[in-house]
Every structure is written in C-alpha cells, then in structure tokens.
Design a protein around this motif. Structure first.
Motif, PDB file in Angstrom:
ATOM      1  N   LYS A  93      20.646  55.913  18.436  1.00  0.00           N
ATOM      2  CA  LYS A  93      21.631  56.502  17.531  1.00  0.00           C
ATOM      3  C   LYS A  93      22.596  57.348  18.351  1.00  0.00           C
ATOM      4  O   LYS A  93      22.204  58.328  18.985  1.00  0.00           O
ATOM      5  N   ILE A  94      23.850  56.960  18.365  1.00  0.00           N
ATOM      6  CA  ILE A  94      24.865  57.672  19.131  1.00  0.00           C
ATOM      7  C   ILE A  94      25.234  58.974  18.422  1.00  0.00           C
ATOM      8  O   ILE A  94      25.512  58.986  17.229  1.00  0.00           O
ATOM      9  N   THR A  95      25.255  60.069  19.168  1.00  0.00           N
ATOM     10  CA  THR A  95      25.725  61.343  18.622  1.00  0.00           C
ATOM     11  C   THR A  95      27.111  61.708  19.152  1.00  0.00           C
ATOM     12  O   THR A  95      27.890  62.350  18.451  1.00  0.00           O
ATOM     13  N   THR A  96      27.415  61.289  20.393  1.00  0.00           N
ATOM     14  CA  THR A  96      28.682  61.662  21.021  1.00  0.00           C
ATOM     15  C   THR A  96      29.181  60.538  21.912  1.00  0.00           C
ATOM     16  O   THR A  96      28.409  59.955  22.681  1.00  0.00           O
ATOM     17  N   VAL A  97      30.478  60.232  21.820  1.00  0.00           N
ATOM     18  CA  VAL A  97      31.148  59.319  22.750  1.00  0.00           C
ATOM     19  C   VAL A  97      32.395  60.015  23.266  1.00  0.00           C
ATOM     20  O   VAL A  97      33.193  60.536  22.480  1.00  0.00           O
ATOM     21  N   GLU A  98      32.569  60.040  24.586  1.00  0.00           N
ATOM     22  CA  GLU A  98      33.731  60.688  25.194  1.00  0.00           C
ATOM     23  C   GLU A  98      34.326  59.772  26.260  1.00  0.00           C
ATOM     24  O   GLU A  98      33.597  59.034  26.927  1.00  0.00           O
ATOM     25  N   LEU A 132      26.083  59.922  24.475  1.00  0.00           N
ATOM     26  CA  LEU A 132      24.901  60.750  24.264  1.00  0.00           C
ATOM     27  C   LEU A 132      24.299  60.394  22.917  1.00  0.00           C
ATOM     28  O   LEU A 132      25.028  60.066  21.967  1.00  0.00           O
ATOM     29  N   GLY A 133      22.971  60.484  22.818  1.00  0.00           N
ATOM     30  CA  GLY A 133      22.351  60.170  21.541  1.00  0.00           C
ATOM     31  C   GLY A 133      20.850  60.328  21.562  1.00  0.00           C
ATOM     32  O   GLY A 133      20.274  60.939  22.466  1.00  0.00           O
ATOM     33  N   THR A 134      20.217  59.767  20.547  1.00  0.00           N
ATOM     34  CA  THR A 134      18.766  59.825  20.409  1.00  0.00           C
ATOM     35  C   THR A 134      18.203  58.403  20.400  1.00  0.00           C
ATOM     36  O   THR A 134      18.901  57.447  20.074  1.00  0.00           O
ATOM     37  N   PHE A 135      16.932  58.281  20.752  1.00  0.00           N
ATOM     38  CA  PHE A 135      16.280  56.972  20.781  1.00  0.00           C
ATOM     39  C   PHE A 135      14.867  57.078  20.229  1.00  0.00           C
ATOM     40  O   PHE A 135      14.280  58.172  20.176  1.00  0.00           O
ATOM     41  N   SER A 136      14.314  55.941  19.845  1.00  0.00           N
ATOM     42  CA  SER A 136      12.912  55.897  19.433  1.00  0.00           C
ATOM     43  C   SER A 136      12.335  54.519  19.735  1.00  0.00           C
ATOM     44  O   SER A 136      12.986  53.499  19.502  1.00  0.00           O
TER      45      SER A 136
END
Length: 312
Positions: A98-103, A112-116
């Motif tokens: 799940k992407i939280t930030t794209v720059e 940047l993001g989270t994974f599972s």
C-alpha cells in the motif's frame, strides 16, 4: 575509510511560473502513483507465483536490496538466488503493498508505503510479516522504471525467524566504488555525519531531531511511519541516550538539491560485560535548505542481524 557508491544525476529544473509548475508536478505525482500501483499489483502476483526471473528483471544492474535480518544484496545473481532459496523453503500465500507517498526527483521516483505477507514455511505454517518499505526507482530514456534501492522492515519488534525467508543463507558482501566521487559532496556528507555522530555520542535526542526537516518522514526499526517533527522528535529523545555509540558507512546518489544515501550502520551500548551491539542498513534522502545545509528528509532502516547482548 568510507567506500563510496555514487551516480551523478541532473536535478530537475525549470523556469515555469510557480503555480503552473506546482500543478504539473502534482499531475506527474498522481500519474506516477497510478503507474507504481500497477507495477505493485504485478509484483504481488510475481511473489505468489514465485516468478524469480520476472522479479529480478525489475531491478537496475546496480542496486541495493536491504532485507530485514539478512545481509544486504548488491548483485542480480545473488538476488536471483535469494528469491529461489526463499520460494524453495516456503510459500507466499498473499503479498500486499500500500503506497503512502510518491515523490519525484529528477528522473527518479521515491515510493514509501506499507506491506504485508502471509506465508508458510517449516517454522511458520501460518506466518505473517508486515511493516514499512522505501523504494527508489530510476526511469530510463524510454520511461521504463527499475529499482535502484529497496529497504523494508517490520513495524513492530519481531525475532529473525519471523521473516518469511528466515532459512535463506546470504553471503555477506561489501559495497564497492563504481564511479569518480564528487569531493565537495563527500565533504558535505562527512560534515552532516559529524553532527549526527556527535549528537549520538552525547545522547542528545534534540540535536538528532534537529538534523531532520520539519516535514520529514521516518520509517525506523520496528516502528510505525512517523511524519513530521512533532512525531519524530519524541522518537529521537527516547532512542538516543549517552550510553549509545554509533558509526555509519555511506554510499551516495547525488540528485542536486537532494542526495539519496544508502548506508550500513553499527552501534552499541554499555561495555563488554553489560551492554550489547546492533547493526543494519538505512536508506536516506537528504534535502538542502536555502542556506545549502543538508538535513534528513526521508529515512528508512532495518537490522540485518539479531541484537548481540553482553551479560557476563
């Protein structure tokens, strides 16, 4: 002595009016997020189907891959073997990002993001592994993206046997220099390091926090994503005390106004009879202030081995 890995890149510039330029960048970020989400959907399936060759094809010829609780990987052959050994020893049931930030940084995307992971292995028939990640993508002349750097780690404390690739053995290797080094940049980074190391040596959490931008994003070991100084400073105050020592070895990608740094770190506390030591990897994006000072802007890290405790 520091070994240095560097790639010089021309920084994005332009004479567009600020409002028009801002709108264009926003549109580019939105389009980039959509592109990365599509790539991530493919990556999720490649893990489940255990398609090793397709996975490794996503990485640049020169890259850094920082798996948690394992040595860093710098070569495609070693990365290919890592995935083969992992998938032989166990199965990935589901993988979600799940992407939280794209720059956007001059031909590069920072994600940047989270994974599972839900997986099965000999030790964990119904294992779960989740946390945070940072990926630096490079775009070639045709717009194709490839991974330059990938760092990930759990968002709460876990033991080494919890990672789904726990049974995989990786030979430890070191970075090597690949290009001529910008001596001015080295001096700037060393000055930045000196301030950091002094703050660590003094156990000065406030000084460590002052080394970050006000809108920094921190993905530290075994912690949730922290955004902004109001969340980062408490972390620094809790982490750094006078009995902590720390040293770091850096490798750089010069992005003009920004510098992307991959690093290996070592630290410890106490003494040989009552204390311990730790080591791991970091990916950092440094940003220049208007005065030219470098500050930490984005940071992700993990440990590459278990804590070593001294208690004689």
């Amino acid at each position: 002595m520091k070994l240095i890995r560097i790639l010089l890149i021309v920084m994005l510039a332009g004479a567009l009016p600020i409002d028009v330029k801002s709108q264009r960048i926003t549109k580019n970020v939105e389009a980039s997020r959509v592109e990365l989400e599509a790539i991530n959907s493919r990556i999720e399936q490649l893990y489940v189907t255990e398609n090793v060759n397709a996975l490794t094809s996503l990485y640049a010829s020169q890259f850094t891959f920082f798996p948690e609780y394992k040595p860093a990987i710098f070569e495609l052959k070693a990365l290919n073997q890592f995935f083969k050994d992992w998938f032989t020893a166990g199965d990935v049931k589901t993988y979600k990002k799940k992407i939280t930030t794209v720059e956007i940084y001059s031909g590069h995307l920072l994600e940047l993001g989270t994974f599972s992971f839900h997986y099965s292995s000999t030790k964990n028939p119904q294992g779960e592994y989740k946390g945070n990640y940072m990926v630096l993508w490079k775009s070639d002349n045709n717009g194709k993206l490839s991974i330059l750097s990938e760092t990930f780690g759990a968002d709460t404390y876990i033991e080494p046997e919890i990672v789904p690739y726990a049974d995989v053995q990786i030979e430890e290797t070191n970075f090597t220099a690949i290009a001529k080094v910008n001596k001015t940049l080295i001096t700037e980074i060393e000055e930045f390091d000196a301030v950091v190391l002094k703050a660590v040596a003094n156990g000065d959490g406030n000084a460590r926090a002052d080394g970050f931008t006000q809108d920094a994003i921190l993905l530290s070991n075994f912690d949730s994503i922290r955004v902004g100084m109001e969340h980062i400073r408490p972390k620094m105050l809790k982490t750094y005390t006078p009995d902590i020592s720390f040293r770091v070895k850096h490798y750089y990608y010069d992005l003009g106004e920004y510098v992307f740094v991959t690093a290996q770190y070592k630290g410890g506390w106490g003494d040989s009879t009552k204390g311990g030591r730790f080591k791991g990897n970091m990916s950092n994006l440094l940003k220049r202030t208007k005065n030219g000072k470098l500050l930490m802007h984005r940071q992700a890290g993990n440990r590459d081995s278990k804590l070593v405790l001294f208690d004689n």
